[in-house]
Design an enzyme around this catalytic site. Structure first.
Site, PDB file in Angstrom:
ATOM      1  N   ASP A 187       1.055  -1.163   0.019  1.00  0.00           N
ATOM      2  CA  ASP A 187       0.000   0.038  -0.057  1.00  0.00           C
ATOM      3  C   ASP A 187       0.791   1.310   0.081  1.00  0.00           C
ATOM      4  O   ASP A 187       2.069   1.198   0.272  1.00  0.00           O
ATOM      5  CB  ASP A 187      -0.980   0.158   1.194  1.00  0.00           C
ATOM      6  CG  ASP A 187      -1.932   1.151   1.196  1.00  0.00           C
ATOM      7  OD1 ASP A 187      -2.288   1.591   0.173  1.00  0.00           O
ATOM      8  OD2 ASP A 187      -2.166   1.642   2.305  1.00  0.00           O
ATOM      9  N   THR A 218      -6.388   2.560  -5.022  1.00  0.00           N
ATOM     10  CA  THR A 218      -5.591   3.378  -6.031  1.00  0.00           C
ATOM     11  C   THR A 218      -4.721   2.600  -7.033  1.00  0.00           C
ATOM     12  O   THR A 218      -4.813   2.919  -8.320  1.00  0.00           O
ATOM     13  CB  THR A 218      -5.047   4.727  -5.339  1.00  0.00           C
ATOM     14  OG1 THR A 218      -6.003   5.038  -4.529  1.00  0.00           O
ATOM     15  CG2 THR A 218      -4.750   5.783  -6.242  1.00  0.00           C
ATOM     16  N   CYS A 267     -11.087   2.793  -0.210  1.00  0.00           N
ATOM     17  CA  CYS A 267      -9.613   3.335   0.214  1.00  0.00           C
ATOM     18  C   CYS A 267      -9.502   2.397   1.446  1.00  0.00           C
ATOM     19  O   CYS A 267     -10.110   2.735   2.438  1.00  0.00           O
ATOM     20  CB  CYS A 267      -9.572   4.835   0.176  1.00  0.00           C
ATOM     21  SG  CYS A 267      -8.007   5.195   0.944  1.00  0.00           S
ATOM     22  N   THR A 268      -8.438   1.846   1.444  1.00  0.00           N
ATOM     23  CA  THR A 268      -8.086   1.125   2.522  1.00  0.00           C
ATOM     24  C   THR A 268      -7.739   1.700   3.981  1.00  0.00           C
ATOM     25  O   THR A 268      -8.038   1.180   5.071  1.00  0.00           O
ATOM     26  CB  THR A 268      -7.047  -0.113   2.276  1.00  0.00           C
ATOM     27  OG1 THR A 268      -5.771   0.775   1.691  1.00  0.00           O
ATOM     28  CG2 THR A 268      -7.433  -1.269   1.354  1.00  0.00           C
ATOM     29  N   HIS A 269      -7.407   2.952   3.663  1.00  0.00           N
ATOM     30  CA  HIS A 269      -7.105   3.740   4.860  1.00  0.00           C
ATOM     31  C   HIS A 269      -8.361   4.029   5.592  1.00  0.00           C
ATOM     32  O   HIS A 269      -8.098   4.206   6.828  1.00  0.00           O
ATOM     33  CB  HIS A 269      -6.511   5.232   4.427  1.00  0.00           C
ATOM     34  CG  HIS A 269      -4.958   5.102   4.177  1.00  0.00           C
ATOM     35  ND1 HIS A 269      -4.227   4.580   3.050  1.00  0.00           N
ATOM     36  CD2 HIS A 269      -3.927   5.770   4.943  1.00  0.00           C
ATOM     37  CE1 HIS A 269      -3.208   4.726   3.075  1.00  0.00           C
ATOM     38  NE2 HIS A 269      -2.717   5.293   4.276  1.00  0.00           N
ATOM     39  N   CYS A 310      -4.358  -1.646  -1.808  1.00  0.00           N
ATOM     40  CA  CYS A 310      -4.681  -0.236  -2.069  1.00  0.00           C
ATOM     41  C   CYS A 310      -5.395  -0.081  -3.209  1.00  0.00           C
ATOM     42  O   CYS A 310      -5.259  -0.731  -4.389  1.00  0.00           O
ATOM     43  CB  CYS A 310      -3.251   0.431  -2.468  1.00  0.00           C
ATOM     44  SG  CYS A 310      -3.149   2.042  -3.117  1.00  0.00           S
ATOM     45  N   TYR A 344      -0.985   8.432  -2.656  1.00  0.00           N
ATOM     46  CA  TYR A 344      -1.066   8.264  -4.156  1.00  0.00           C
ATOM     47  C   TYR A 344      -2.293   8.892  -4.875  1.00  0.00           C
ATOM     48  O   TYR A 344      -2.455   9.170  -6.009  1.00  0.00           O
ATOM     49  CB  TYR A 344      -1.255   6.679  -4.371  1.00  0.00           C
ATOM     50  CG  TYR A 344       0.120   5.815  -4.383  1.00  0.00           C
ATOM     51  CD1 TYR A 344       1.146   6.590  -3.722  1.00  0.00           C
ATOM     52  CD2 TYR A 344       0.027   4.706  -4.817  1.00  0.00           C
ATOM     53  CE1 TYR A 344       2.434   5.614  -3.585  1.00  0.00           C
ATOM     54  CE2 TYR A 344       1.222   3.825  -4.589  1.00  0.00           C
ATOM     55  CZ  TYR A 344       2.407   4.497  -4.183  1.00  0.00           C
ATOM     56  OH  TYR A 344       3.487   3.810  -3.945  1.00  0.00           O
ATOM     57  N   GLY A 345      -3.500   9.116  -3.946  1.00  0.00           N
ATOM     58  CA  GLY A 345      -4.728   9.551  -4.507  1.00  0.00           C
ATOM     59  C   GLY A 345      -4.621  10.526  -5.557  1.00  0.00           C
ATOM     60  O   GLY A 345      -5.650  10.804  -6.415  1.00  0.00           O
TER      61      GLY A 345
HETATM   62  N1  DGL Z   1      -5.019   3.052   0.727  1.00  0.00           N
HETATM   63  C1  DGL Z   1      -4.914   3.392  -0.591  1.00  0.00           C
HETATM   64  C2  DGL Z   1      -6.250   3.150  -1.310  1.00  0.00           C
HETATM   65  O1  DGL Z   1      -6.656   2.118  -0.961  1.00  0.00           O
HETATM   66  C3  DGL Z   1      -4.592   5.117  -0.283  1.00  0.00           C
HETATM   67  C4  DGL Z   1      -4.141   5.836  -1.495  1.00  0.00           C
HETATM   68  C5  DGL Z   1      -3.463   7.152  -1.447  1.00  0.00           C
HETATM   69  O2  DGL Z   1      -2.360   6.803  -0.899  1.00  0.00           O
HETATM   70  O3  DGL Z   1      -4.036   8.034  -1.423  1.00  0.00           O
HETATM   71  O4  DGL Z   1      -6.586   3.957  -2.417  1.00  0.00           O
END
Ligand code: DGL
Length: 283
Positions: A7, A72, A206-208, A70, A39-40
């Site tokens: 991720d 994204t 989004c896994t966060h 992730c 990354y978004g």
């Molecule tokens: N955990 C990432 C996801 O599921 C976050 C991406 C990011 O860094 O913005 O999209």
């Protein structure tokens, strides 16, 4: 061998935790690309490049199978890597190696259908009977992957997405839950307003966001079912390992946590989610 989980940061820990629960004796290596998160909002080409680097690092660390924890990276980079980089990498490495995403399992859970269904004419576009809300990063929302793929499979399921660009940086920085709660509530309200009613089900795409799933659950009306992406991913990986015995997930229950960012302990929201102190080593 081991299973790698990748991720941009700490979000994939939600997937990692589900894999630990499902495969307690598997060897797992986690890699957070915290030097480049989030990354978004990055250009697609950069997400592809960073995802490839993350996978290479995990293969080098001993993984044969990498799960992109992730959305994204799965939405923007996975297909490109499967088409351009992975086949040559697999040949050169000379042993079973693969990269799996988390959007396919999530869509299977959301539609109740396997990804590969017998091609049959779709019924006349039904008036959508059910509404699915997706909360995700700008990159995932812009890709429209959930809308496109669900629409191909379920004409009676309407998808509405809401991007929440502030959340990943705040979670990575360990922001106070009192700061996060009104932001989450604002996104739930914005999505509800756009739909004209509350969604029937929702995906934290989004896994966060899984790390603060309780804040989403509190902001969503009672009765909105949250589709659990980490569980859907564990289910899917279990089926994959069954169908691909060439991948042995290991048996010593070894866990490694690597980061491209600053090594050391993770912030208190992450530790509260994880339920124990967590230290990342330099990747
Ligand atoms: N955990 C990432 C996801 O599921 C976050 C991406 C990011 O860094 O913005 O999209």
């Amino acid at each position: 061998m081991a299973i790698g989980v990748f991720d941009s940061g700490v979000g994939g820990l939600s997937v990692h935790r589900a894999l630990v629960q499902r495969f307690p004796s598997a060897d797992l290596i986690y890699l957070a690309d915290q030097a480049h998160a989030p990354y978004g909002g990055l250009p697609g080409e950069r997400v592809v490049e960073l995802t490839q680097m993350g996978c290479e690092r995990l293969f080098e660390a001993g993984a044969d199978l990498v799960v992109l924890g992730c959305n994204t990276a799965s939405a923007i980079a996975l297909r490109r890597l499967q088409q351009t980089w992975l086949p040559g990498f697999q040949r050169a490495r000379g042993r079973p190696s693969n990269v799996l995403g988390i959007i396919v399992p999530t869509i299977e859970a959301a539609t109740g259908l396997p990804w590969v269904v017998e091609p049959e004419p779709l019924p006349e576009k039904a008036e959508a009977l059910e509404v699915l809300g997706i909360f995700a990063t700008q990159g995932t929302v812009n890709s429209r992957v959930y809308e496109i793929e669900i629409d191909k499979r379920r004409g009676d399921l309407a998808v509405f997405s809401e991007s929440c660009p502030q959340l990943v940086p705040l979670i990575e920085d360990g922001a106070d839950r009192r700061v996060l709660a009104p932001i989450v509530a604002g996104h739930v309200e914005a999505l509800t307003r756009r739909i004209g009613r509350t969604p029937d089900r929702a995906v934290l795409g989004c896994t966060h966001y899984e790390i603060i799933a309780d804040l989403f659950a509190a902001a969503l009306s009672l009765g909105v079912e949250l589709i659990h992406q980490p569980r859907a991913t564990a289910d899917s990986l279990e089926r994959y390992l069954h169908a691909h015995p060439e991948y042995d997930p290991g048996s010593s229950g070894e866990r490694k946590f690597l980061t491209t960012g600053a090594p050391g302990p993770q912030n208190s929201i992450v530790e509260a989610f994880w339920g124990a102190p967590l230290r990342f080593e330099a990747a």
